[in-house]
Write a protein that holds these residues in place. Structure first.
Motif, PDB file in Angstrom:
ATOM      1  N   UNK A 139       0.797  -1.231   0.000  1.00 24.96           N
ATOM      2  CA  UNK A 139       0.000   0.000   0.000  1.00 24.96           C
ATOM      3  C   UNK A 139       0.831   1.283   0.000  1.00 24.96           C
ATOM      4  N   UNK A 140       2.136   1.183   0.160  1.00 25.24           N
ATOM      5  CA  UNK A 140       2.963   2.385   0.301  1.00 25.24           C
ATOM      6  C   UNK A 140       2.854   3.362  -0.869  1.00 25.24           C
ATOM      7  N   UNK A 141       2.720   2.914  -2.121  1.00 26.70           N
ATOM      8  CA  UNK A 141       2.598   3.894  -3.205  1.00 26.70           C
ATOM      9  C   UNK A 141       1.330   4.753  -3.138  1.00 26.70           C
ATOM     10  N   UNK A 142       0.373   4.369  -2.314  1.00 25.24           N
ATOM     11  CA  UNK A 142      -0.852   5.148  -2.192  1.00 25.24           C
ATOM     12  C   UNK A 142      -0.679   6.365  -1.283  1.00 25.24           C
ATOM     13  N   UNK A 143       0.387   6.376  -0.480  1.00 16.67           N
ATOM     14  CA  UNK A 143       0.607   7.473   0.462  1.00 16.67           C
ATOM     15  C   UNK A 143       1.386   8.583  -0.242  1.00 16.67           C
ATOM     16  N   UNK A 144       0.731   9.718  -0.404  1.00 24.04           N
ATOM     17  CA  UNK A 144       1.350  10.861  -1.079  1.00 24.04           C
ATOM     18  C   UNK A 144       2.300  11.600  -0.153  1.00 24.04           C
ATOM     19  N   UNK A 145       1.935  11.682   1.122  1.00 22.44           N
ATOM     20  CA  UNK A 145       2.753  12.435   2.075  1.00 22.44           C
ATOM     21  C   UNK A 145       2.343  12.071   3.490  1.00 22.44           C
ATOM     22  N   UNK A 146       3.242  12.357   4.428  1.00 23.03           N
ATOM     23  CA  UNK A 146       2.944  12.246   5.853  1.00 23.03           C
ATOM     24  C   UNK A 146       3.191  13.620   6.445  1.00 23.03           C
ATOM     25  N   UNK A 147       2.183  14.125   7.144  1.00 24.22           N
ATOM     26  CA  UNK A 147       2.266  15.484   7.699  1.00 24.22           C
ATOM     27  C   UNK A 147       2.085  15.458   9.209  1.00 24.22           C
ATOM     28  N   UNK A 148       2.508  16.540   9.840  1.00 25.55           N
ATOM     29  CA  UNK A 148       2.294  16.724  11.275  1.00 25.55           C
ATOM     30  C   UNK A 148       0.936  17.351  11.537  1.00 25.55           C
TER      31      UNK A 148
ATOM     32  N   UNK B 239       3.440  20.343  -0.248  1.00 20.96           N
ATOM     33  CA  UNK B 239       4.335  20.711  -1.352  1.00 20.96           C
ATOM     34  C   UNK B 239       5.149  19.524  -1.858  1.00 20.96           C
ATOM     35  N   UNK B 240       5.532  18.640  -0.965  1.00 22.86           N
ATOM     36  CA  UNK B 240       6.368  17.503  -1.362  1.00 22.86           C
ATOM     37  C   UNK B 240       5.561  16.222  -1.598  1.00 22.86           C
ATOM     38  N   UNK B 241       4.253  16.352  -1.795  1.00 22.71           N
ATOM     39  CA  UNK B 241       3.384  15.182  -1.951  1.00 22.71           C
ATOM     40  C   UNK B 241       3.682  14.443  -3.246  1.00 22.71           C
ATOM     41  N   UNK B 242       3.638  13.128  -3.153  1.00 18.76           N
ATOM     42  CA  UNK B 242       3.763  12.286  -4.329  1.00 18.76           C
ATOM     43  C   UNK B 242       2.403  12.148  -4.995  1.00 18.76           C
ATOM     44  N   UNK B 243       2.301  11.251  -5.964  1.00 16.10           N
ATOM     45  CA  UNK B 243       1.058  11.130  -6.729  1.00 16.10           C
ATOM     46  C   UNK B 243      -0.069  10.370  -6.037  1.00 16.10           C
ATOM     47  N   UNK B 244       0.209   9.638  -4.965  1.00 15.30           N
ATOM     48  CA  UNK B 244      -0.819   8.832  -4.309  1.00 15.30           C
ATOM     49  C   UNK B 244      -1.957   9.670  -3.758  1.00 15.30           C
ATOM     50  N   UNK B 245      -3.095   9.035  -3.490  1.00 13.92           N
ATOM     51  CA  UNK B 245      -4.275   9.771  -3.022  1.00 13.92           C
ATOM     52  C   UNK B 245      -4.334  10.002  -1.510  1.00 13.92           C
ATOM     53  N   UNK B 246      -3.474   9.355  -0.734  1.00 15.87           N
ATOM     54  CA  UNK B 246      -3.622   9.352   0.725  1.00 15.87           C
ATOM     55  C   UNK B 246      -2.578  10.249   1.390  1.00 15.87           C
ATOM     56  N   UNK B 247      -3.017  11.026   2.374  1.00 12.63           N
ATOM     57  CA  UNK B 247      -2.105  11.795   3.210  1.00 12.63           C
ATOM     58  C   UNK B 247      -2.241  11.275   4.630  1.00 12.63           C
ATOM     59  N   UNK B 248      -1.138  10.821   5.200  1.00  5.83           N
ATOM     60  CA  UNK B 248      -1.130  10.338   6.586  1.00  5.83           C
ATOM     61  C   UNK B 248      -0.787  11.473   7.538  1.00  5.83           C
ATOM     62  N   UNK B 249      -1.256  11.335   8.767  1.00 11.02           N
ATOM     63  CA  UNK B 249      -0.946  12.300   9.808  1.00 11.02           C
ATOM     64  C   UNK B 249      -0.137  11.577  10.878  1.00 11.02           C
ATOM     65  N   UNK B 250       1.026  12.152  11.194  1.00 14.45           N
ATOM     66  CA  UNK B 250       1.869  11.631  12.256  1.00 14.45           C
ATOM     67  C   UNK B 250       2.024  12.731  13.295  1.00 14.45           C
TER      68      UNK B 250
END
Length: 164
Positions: free
Chosen positions: A127-136, A150-161
């Motif tokens: 599933x890793x290619x689906x994660x576009x970015x991880x944000x705070x 700004x640094x998001x990849x093409x995937x549809x998902x943004x994770x929050x850490x």
């Protein structure tokens, strides 16, 4: 099999179905990510081939697609409804009955967790290619407002850490 809606859930569905050995088609608007994940059968509404599908999964949020899913599945096929539209959607139960279609709605993924974990651990589905970015936490408001990092990849998902 046809997946309607190439968001996170639709793409995960397509990945699991492909891992099971089925031929997967995906219908959506933005298809670059779909093709980037190796799905050659990526279609828009205008380019979708006129063929019946053994199964259709509606993972979209479009109120018109539940009925379209029923139209696209072959007689005695299966339709799975995962996506939820923001407004009511309807299907013609006469089509459902006359085509002898099995339709299932799924809200909870809990019954599939063990098999999902096994597929991830075995490397059958990544599933890793689906994660576009991880944000705070400081970026959550902007993401929820529709801004992509700004640094998001093409995937549809943004994770929050929250540790970031």
């Amino acid at each position: 099999m046809l997946v309607l809606g190439p968001g996170t859930i639709g793409l995960l569905t397509a990945m699991f179905v492909r891992a099971a050995g089925a031929e997967v088609h995906v219908l959506g608007l933005a298809l670059d990510v779909v093709r980037g994940l190796g799905f050659a059968n990526a279609w828009t509404a205008d380019t979708l081939p006129d063929v019946p599908f053994d199964a259709v999964v509606d993972a979209s949020n479009a109120a018109t697609l539940p009925a379209r899913a029923l139209d696209l599945v072959e007689p005695s096929g299966r339709v799975v409804y995962i996506g939820l539209a923001g407004s009511p959607s309807t299907i013609d139960t006469r089509i459902l009955a006359l085509k002898d279609v099995t339709a299932v709605g799924i809200l909870s993924a809990s019954p599939g967790l063990a098999a999902t974990i096994r597929a991830y651990a075995a490397g059958d589905v990544d599933p890793r290619p689906l994660v576009a970015a991880t944000v705070g936490l400081d970026q959550v408001g902007a993401v929820l407002a529709g801004e992509r990092p700004a640094d998001a990849g093409p995937g549809p998902k943004v994770h929050v850490d929250p540790r970031l």
